[in-house]
Design a protein around this motif. Structure first.
Motif, PDB file in Angstrom:
ATOM      1  N   HIS A   4     -11.723  -8.403   2.072  1.00  0.00           N
ATOM      2  CA  HIS A   4     -12.966  -7.866   1.497  1.00  0.00           C
ATOM      3  C   HIS A   4     -13.279  -8.575   0.190  1.00  0.00           C
ATOM      4  O   HIS A   4     -12.431  -9.294  -0.354  1.00  0.00           O
TER       5      HIS A   4
ATOM      6  N   ASP B 234      -5.688  -6.630  -0.208  1.00  0.00           N
ATOM      7  CA  ASP B 234      -4.935  -5.847  -1.194  1.00  0.00           C
ATOM      8  C   ASP B 234      -3.433  -5.936  -0.887  1.00  0.00           C
ATOM      9  O   ASP B 234      -3.031  -5.931   0.284  1.00  0.00           O
TER      10      ASP B 234
ATOM     11  N   PHE C 158     -11.515   2.812  -7.943  1.00  0.00           N
ATOM     12  CA  PHE C 158     -10.962   2.356  -6.655  1.00  0.00           C
ATOM     13  C   PHE C 158      -9.512   2.799  -6.580  1.00  0.00           C
ATOM     14  O   PHE C 158      -8.852   3.004  -7.606  1.00  0.00           O
TER      15      PHE C 158
ATOM     16  N   ARG D 219     -22.145  -2.430 -12.549  1.00  0.00           N
ATOM     17  CA  ARG D 219     -21.586  -1.654 -11.428  1.00  0.00           C
ATOM     18  C   ARG D 219     -20.235  -1.092 -11.877  1.00  0.00           C
ATOM     19  O   ARG D 219     -19.276  -1.830 -12.060  1.00  0.00           O
TER      20      ARG D 219
ATOM     21  N   TYR E 235     -18.315  -4.398 -13.233  1.00  0.00           N
ATOM     22  CA  TYR E 235     -18.797  -5.769 -13.040  1.00  0.00           C
ATOM     23  C   TYR E 235     -20.195  -5.848 -13.637  1.00  0.00           C
ATOM     24  O   TYR E 235     -21.032  -4.982 -13.384  1.00  0.00           O
TER      25      TYR E 235
ATOM     26  N   ASN F 262     -13.140   0.163 -12.493  1.00  0.00           N
ATOM     27  CA  ASN F 262     -13.547  -1.217 -12.757  1.00  0.00           C
ATOM     28  C   ASN F 262     -15.034  -1.302 -13.067  1.00  0.00           C
ATOM     29  O   ASN F 262     -15.794  -0.357 -12.831  1.00  0.00           O
TER      30      ASN F 262
ATOM     31  N   HIS G 190     -10.307 -11.359  -0.642  1.00  0.00           N
ATOM     32  CA  HIS G 190      -8.872 -11.132  -0.869  1.00  0.00           C
ATOM     33  C   HIS G 190      -8.411 -10.002   0.035  1.00  0.00           C
ATOM     34  O   HIS G 190      -9.222  -9.306   0.648  1.00  0.00           O
TER      35      HIS G 190
ATOM     36  N   TYR H  99     -15.682 -10.248  -7.256  1.00  0.00           N
ATOM     37  CA  TYR H  99     -14.284 -10.322  -6.798  1.00  0.00           C
ATOM     38  C   TYR H  99     -14.331 -10.979  -5.429  1.00  0.00           C
ATOM     39  O   TYR H  99     -14.798 -10.381  -4.463  1.00  0.00           O
TER      40      TYR H  99
ATOM     41  N   THR I 233     -13.328   2.848  -2.483  1.00  0.00           N
ATOM     42  CA  THR I 233     -14.145   2.629  -3.684  1.00  0.00           C
ATOM     43  C   THR I 233     -15.049   3.841  -3.850  1.00  0.00           C
ATOM     44  O   THR I 233     -15.744   4.246  -2.915  1.00  0.00           O
TER      45      THR I 233
HETATM   46  O1  LIG Z   1     -14.725  -2.893  -6.731  1.00  0.00           O
HETATM   47  C1  LIG Z   1     -14.520  -2.650  -5.548  1.00  0.00           C
HETATM   48  O2  LIG Z   1     -15.327  -2.037  -4.817  1.00  0.00           O
HETATM   49  C2  LIG Z   1     -13.243  -3.111  -4.853  1.00  0.00           C
HETATM   50  C3  LIG Z   1     -12.210  -3.660  -5.778  1.00  0.00           C
HETATM   51  C4  LIG Z   1     -11.110  -4.324  -5.022  1.00  0.00           C
HETATM   52  O3  LIG Z   1     -11.282  -4.792  -3.923  1.00  0.00           O
HETATM   53  C5  LIG Z   1      -9.787  -4.400  -5.621  1.00  0.00           C
HETATM   54  O4  LIG Z   1      -9.633  -4.113  -6.819  1.00  0.00           O
HETATM   55  O5  LIG Z   1      -8.835  -4.773  -4.897  1.00  0.00           O
END
Ligand SMILES: O=C(O)CCC(=O)C(=O)O
Ligand SMILES: [Fe+2]
Length: 226
Positions: free
Chosen positions: A159, A98, A173, A169, A87, A85, A96, A93, A118
């Motif tokens: 988290h 998982d 993950f 960034r 950002y 990923n 939430h 994010y 991560t």
């Molecule tokens: O980018 C991250 O460090 C965590 C991403 C995350 O929490 C997710 O994709 O569920």
């Protein structure tokens, strides 16, 4: 249990990953979440079936499987192939949890997510914000690690990732099903294993370390689900 695992990838691997990721196509990160996640997730990811994600993911999975600290802390049974990923420009994010059961397009794998990880591919000097914040009963823990390092945390914890206000960034993950589902039991096994290794390092093997190693394996025998 949260644990920082240093040096999963070498600096040379990180820079090769970054070059190849920079040249690839990114999609909206909401492709891999349910309804709650979609409301709070604003980032980009490589597509699940992207050949680059599969190739780089295999390198990470091999590095994790060979890493003694990851093995001791996570007791992995199945690692779902890693995701990637990114950002930038305020992407984030929000809070939430998982999903418990995870599968992956292009693979027959379905796992229970016990441990989330991560792996940082950007160094902390490359961006502002972007802390991974993990909540547990002791409060909120902010994580931002050197490139090549990994954090593991229980998939059962709420988290979030704070907005990235400068730079980019890039991370990988992943989710792992552990042989030991319960975070508390996994943490106890980790402490026991690490302390046995310290005793061995300080005094060599003795009747006591053999006895403790037996105790470790007997607990694992009692708790492991394969
Ligand atoms: O980018 C991250 O460090 C965590 C991403 C995350 O929490 C997710 O994709 O569920
Ligand atoms: Fe998450």
């Amino acid at each position: 249990m949260m644990l920082h695992i240093p040096g999963v990838l070498t600096p040379a691997q990180v820079s090769e990953f970054r070059q190849r990721l920079a040249a690839s196509d990114w999609v909206d990160g909401r492709v891999t979440v349910g309804a709650q996640g979609a409301q709070v997730k604003r980032n980009r990811q490589l597509a699940e079936t992207s050949p680059l994600a599969v190739e780089l993911g295999e390198i990470i999975t091999r590095a994790l499987a060979a890493h003694p600290l990851f093995f001791s802390a996570v007791l992995p049974l199945r690692i779902l192939p890693p995701y990637f990923n990114s950002y930038a420009g305020g992407e984030h994010y929000g809070s939430h949890i998982d999903g418990a059961i995870r599968n992956r397009a292009g693979t027959p794998l379905t796992i229970r997510s016990d441990v989330s990880s991560t792996l940082f591919l950007s160094g902390p000097e490359e961006y502002d914000g972007g802390e991974l914040v993990v909540m547990d009963s002791y409060g909120a823990h902010e994580v931002k690690l050197p490139a090549g390092d990994l954090i593991v945390y229980p998939s059962s914890s709420v988290h979030r990732v704070e907005p990235v206000t400068r730079g980019e960034r890039v991370c990988s993950f992943m989710w792992t099903q552990s042989m030991v589902r319960d975070d508390w039991k996994r943490g106890m096994l980790f402490e026991l294993d690490q302390n046995i290794q310290k005793l061995r390092g300080a005094h060599g093997d003795s009747e006591a370390t053999v006895g403790l190693a037996g105790h470790y394996h007997n607990l694992l025998r009692m708790w492991a689900e394969l």
